[in-house]
Scaffold this motif. Structure first.
Motif, mmCIF file in Angstrom:
data_model
loop_
_atom_site.group_PDB
_atom_site.id
_atom_site.type_symbol
_atom_site.label_atom_id
_atom_site.label_comp_id
_atom_site.label_asym_id
_atom_site.label_seq_id
_atom_site.Cartn_x
_atom_site.Cartn_y
_atom_site.Cartn_z
ATOM 1 N N LEU A 121 55.239 72.277 62.654
ATOM 2 C CA LEU A 121 56.134 73.415 62.414
ATOM 3 C C LEU A 121 55.506 74.726 62.874
ATOM 4 C CD1 LEU A 121 57.621 72.580 58.892
ATOM 5 C CD2 LEU A 121 58.892 72.796 61.043
ATOM 6 N N LYS A 122 54.213 74.829 62.614
ATOM 7 C CA LYS A 122 53.491 76.048 63.020
ATOM 8 C C LYS A 122 53.493 76.187 64.536
ATOM 9 C CE LYS A 122 49.083 78.368 62.260
ATOM 10 N NZ LYS A 122 47.723 78.248 61.675
ATOM 11 N N LYS A 123 53.301 75.041 65.204
ATOM 12 C CA LYS A 123 53.292 75.059 66.670
ATOM 13 C C LYS A 123 54.666 75.442 67.219
ATOM 14 C CE LYS A 123 52.284 72.096 70.612
ATOM 15 N NZ LYS A 123 51.917 70.758 71.081
ATOM 16 N N ILE A 124 55.739 74.850 66.638
ATOM 17 C CA ILE A 124 57.109 75.171 67.076
ATOM 18 C C ILE A 124 57.411 76.648 66.869
ATOM 19 C CG2 ILE A 124 59.549 74.760 66.571
ATOM 20 C CD1 ILE A 124 58.755 71.852 65.871
ATOM 21 N N LYS A 125 57.022 77.152 65.709
ATOM 22 C CA LYS A 125 57.248 78.566 65.383
ATOM 23 C C LYS A 125 56.574 79.486 66.402
ATOM 24 C CE LYS A 125 56.532 81.857 61.611
ATOM 25 N NZ LYS A 125 55.982 82.038 60.250
ATOM 26 N N LYS A 126 55.348 79.093 66.753
ATOM 27 C CA LYS A 126 54.572 79.900 67.714
ATOM 28 C C LYS A 126 55.249 79.896 69.080
ATOM 29 C CE LYS A 126 49.834 80.574 69.261
ATOM 30 N NZ LYS A 126 48.447 80.079 69.212
ATOM 31 N N GLU A 127 55.756 78.724 69.491
ATOM 32 C CA GLU A 127 56.430 78.635 70.776
ATOM 33 C C GLU A 127 57.711 79.456 70.790
ATOM 34 O OE1 GLU A 127 57.042 74.513 71.400
ATOM 35 O OE2 GLU A 127 54.952 74.091 72.004
#
Length: 710
Positions: A121-127
């Motif tokens: 989720l953190k990675k998706i948010k960052k993208e």
């Protein structure tokens, strides 16, 4: 009485003579113009008592007061604002795009069997934040204040699409409501506060997004009504133009005797040029430069003119004499002009200088004289202190002079001069009409009548003075002008009548030589009229012993048959000198006398030389040559060729174009080889042209004729 002076001038080098004469001209011109530049002034300082009542001698504009009034009018003009609906639509479009980007980055909601873990989720948010940043670059470039933190973007991305669409719709509506009103720079704070207030109180916006939405709303609110600088400047300019200039009128009292000269009065005195100060030497220095400029033009013109030294000397004195006659006339007008309310300078004979100089010298000198006369008149005939040069007077004289040169053309008849005068008078009236219209003043009927009479008088006076002064210049400088030449070509002239009645054969020969010489001279740019008239008189010496010349022998008996060769030689050779002396006794122009004396140069009397040699007498060629001198000008050189050719062609039994061409070529070649053209400036190219034109003219005269049946 003047002979020693004439001899001195004749002996001087032209460059030294021109330097001396033009330098003396400059000194005299300065002395004439000094009084027109040096004005009466007063030694006054601020807060002194005025010794006299001082009036303005010229209507001048008080630029300081005028500018003050115009600035006051400009300050009273309200700025012009322009309301633009496109600005509100543009800002609404930016708000719409912002939410569209959020929805696009957020993407459609998908049902996943295995929900992502925290790390994913953190990675998706960052993208998503990175994608949103990329899309916001364009908007931020247009709206620099549109800056959101990553947290604010992340918060917005967590919202459902429906909520984002509702927020989009509401924000666009709030912006539309507020920016539909005129918003100026001073109203920005109020409008932005109102947008923030509406966002804060609206339930559509979640509490966590209030600050972000307020920041976005605040950044998108800008002026919808901006100042239209062009229209504002135009209204200011119109307001300034509506203010009439404040003028110090001619004759207006600036300060009365015994009155204190305060700062305002002192400024007005200075503006009118009535104060004596250190800058008073500037007009004198300016006049010196002007005189040097005139002198330089004269010197440059004469020293770049390729002509015989004696011709240039004569032309120099003619131009200087005419110029100073006009300067004296300008001085007289400037002295009496102060007593009149009208511009007396319009009475000045505008065409006098150009017509006189052109008729006495040439057109190039006439143009130069017109220019310096107009410039000098502009300075000498100026009014008051506010002007450097009276431009209307300078243009009046310049244009009138140039028009006269076009009207005059190449004619020198009195009728041509009178026609030119009428033409100049007409164009003078046109110029004065232009002047009166451009001044935008109201003139009384008597003033209009005066200016009309002045224009006509100027033109007529130019012609009358030209005709009246021409004989004096022709006599004083022994000139041969076109007018004088035309008078001398009149068949009723006593000398021409003498040639016609006493030597009819010589008269006919002279006419033929005149036709040949005129055409040949014109073809190379020489003076065809001078050549023609000179030919009429070139054999005037034959009237002393007419029967000894073949063209006058009609009885078939030749007196030379009974004379020894040396006696015949003396009679034939003498006709050149006899003719020159006869012309001198009748005070003919020197150019005509030179043609009579030089038209045979130092050529050889071949017939009598061969006759003497064949008789067994020991003779030399020098004994049977004309005394000369050789031709000194192109015109005389051409006349010498035409004289020989005409006599030779007439002796041909059956002249054809080929025979004529060969004969002309041989005569020119013989004279060239004999050195007859060594002392004149005729070129080989010009001689070829002369040959061609003489042949064409002779072919027209000796053409074949139809033999009529008996």
């Amino acid at each position: 009485m003047f002979q020693p002076l004439k001899n001195l001038i004749k002996s001087l080098n032209f460059n030294y003579l021109s330097l001396f004469v033009i330098g003396l001209t400059a000194i005299l011109l300065f002395s004439f113009m000094y009084g027109n530049v040096k004005k009466e002034t007063y030694e006054l300082k601020e807060f002194q008592i005025a010794p006299d009542t001082i009036r303005s001698v010229k209507t001048v504009e008080d630029t300081v007061k005028t500018e003050q009034e115009r600035q006051r009018a400009a300050n009273e003009v309200s700025p012009v604002y322009h309301f633009s609906e496109d600005i509100a639509k543009n800002r609404q479009a930016i708000a719409t795009s912002f939410f569209d980007f959020l929805i696009e980055v957020k993407g459609p909601k998908t049902e996943s069997e295995d929900p992502p873990d925290a790390e994913e989720l953190k990675k998706i948010k960052k993208e998503q934040i990175a994608k949103m940043r990329k899309k916001l670059e364009k908007l931020e470039a247009e709206v620099s204040e549109l800056q959101l933190s990553d947290d604010a973007i992340a918060t917005l991305l967590t919202l459902d699409t429906d909520i984002l669409m509702n927020m989009q719709k509401r924000l666009v509506s709030i912006l539309g409501e507020e920016m539909s009103k005129p918003i100026r720079t001073g109203d920005l704070s109020t409008s932005r506060y109102e947008v923030e207030r509406k966002i804060r109180l609206d339930d559509v916006f979640p509490q966590a997004t209030i600050q972000s939405m307020q920041a976005i709303g605040r950044s998108l609110v800008v002026e919808t009504e901006k100042e239209n600088e062009e229209q504002t400047k135009a209204q200011i300019a119109q307001a300034k133009e509506s203010i009439e200039p404040t003028r110090i009128l001619q004759g207006q009292v600036i300060v009365r005797e015994g009155q204190v000269v305060d700062r305002d009065v002192h400024r007005q005195l200075k503006l009118a040029g009535l104060l004596t100060n250190q800058s008073s030497v500037k007009p004198i220095a300016g006049l010196s430069l002007f005189v040097l400029f005139i002198a330089f033009i004269l010197f440059l013109h004469f020293n770049t003119w390729r002509a015989n030294s004696s011709i240039k000397k004569k032309a120099l004195f003619i131009v200087i004499t005419i110029f100073f006659l006009l300067v004296i006339l300008m001085k007289l007008i400037s002295l009496i002009e102060k007593d009149f309310d009208v511009l007396l300078a319009f009475l000045f004979p505008t065409a006098l200088a150009p017509m006189l100089v052109k008729l006495l010298t040439n057109e190039r000198l006439a143009i130069m004289t017109t220019i310096i006369t107009a410039a000098t008149a502009g300075v000498m005939l100026q009014e008051g202190f506010a002007q450097i040069i009276q431009m209307e007077v300078a243009l009046y004289i310049l244009l009138g002079g140039m028009v006269s040169l076009y009207f005059l053309g190449n004619g020198g008849k009195r009728s041509t001069i009178l026609q030119t005068s009428l033409g100049v008078a007409f164009f003078n009236m046109l110029f004065i009409a232009f002047y009166l219209l451009m001044t935008q003043s109201t003139y009384e009927l008597k003033e209009l009548i005066f200016y009309s009479i002045a224009a006509i008088t100027s033109g007529i006076l130019s012609g009358a003075l030209t005709i009246g002064l021409m004989p004096f210049f022709e006599t004083a400088f022994r000139l041969v002008s076109d007018m004088r030449l035309i008078e001398l070509s009149n068949p009723n002239h006593p000398l021409l009548k003498k040639v016609l009645t006493e030597t009819p054969g010589t008269y006919h020969h002279s006419i033929m030589v005149a036709n040949l010489s005129d055409a040949a001279c014109e073809s190379i740019g020489a003076n065809g009229l001078l050549a023609r008239v000179g030919c009429y008189y070139h054999d005037i010496g034959k009237t002393i012993r007419p029967g000894f010349f073949i063209e006058n022998q009609h009885a078939g008996k030749n007196p030379h048959d009974d004379l020894p060769p040396e006696k015949s030689r003396d009679i034939i050779i003498a006709h050149a000198e006899d003719g020159a002396k006869l012309l001198e006794r009748h005070k003919m122009p020197i150019e005509i006398i030179d043609i009579a004396r030089q038209h045979h140069g130092t050529s050889l009397l071949k017939f009598f030389f061969v006759k003497a040699r064949d008789s067994g007498v020991d003779v030399t060629e020098e004994q049977y040559r004309y005394r000369g001198p050789k031709p000194q000008t192109k015109e005389i050189a051409i006349i010498s060729v035409a004289d020989s050719v005409e006599a030779a062609v007439r002796s041909m039994k059956e002249p054809t174009s080929q025979k004529i061409a060969a004969l002309v070529r041989n005569i020119v070649s013989d004279k060239l080889n004999d050195g007859q053209f060594d002392e004149c400036d005729i070129s080989m190219k010009e001689l070829k042209q002369v040959e061609k034109v003489i042949c064409e003219t002779l072919n027209g005269t000796f053409h074949n004729r139809i033999e009529y049946p008996e």
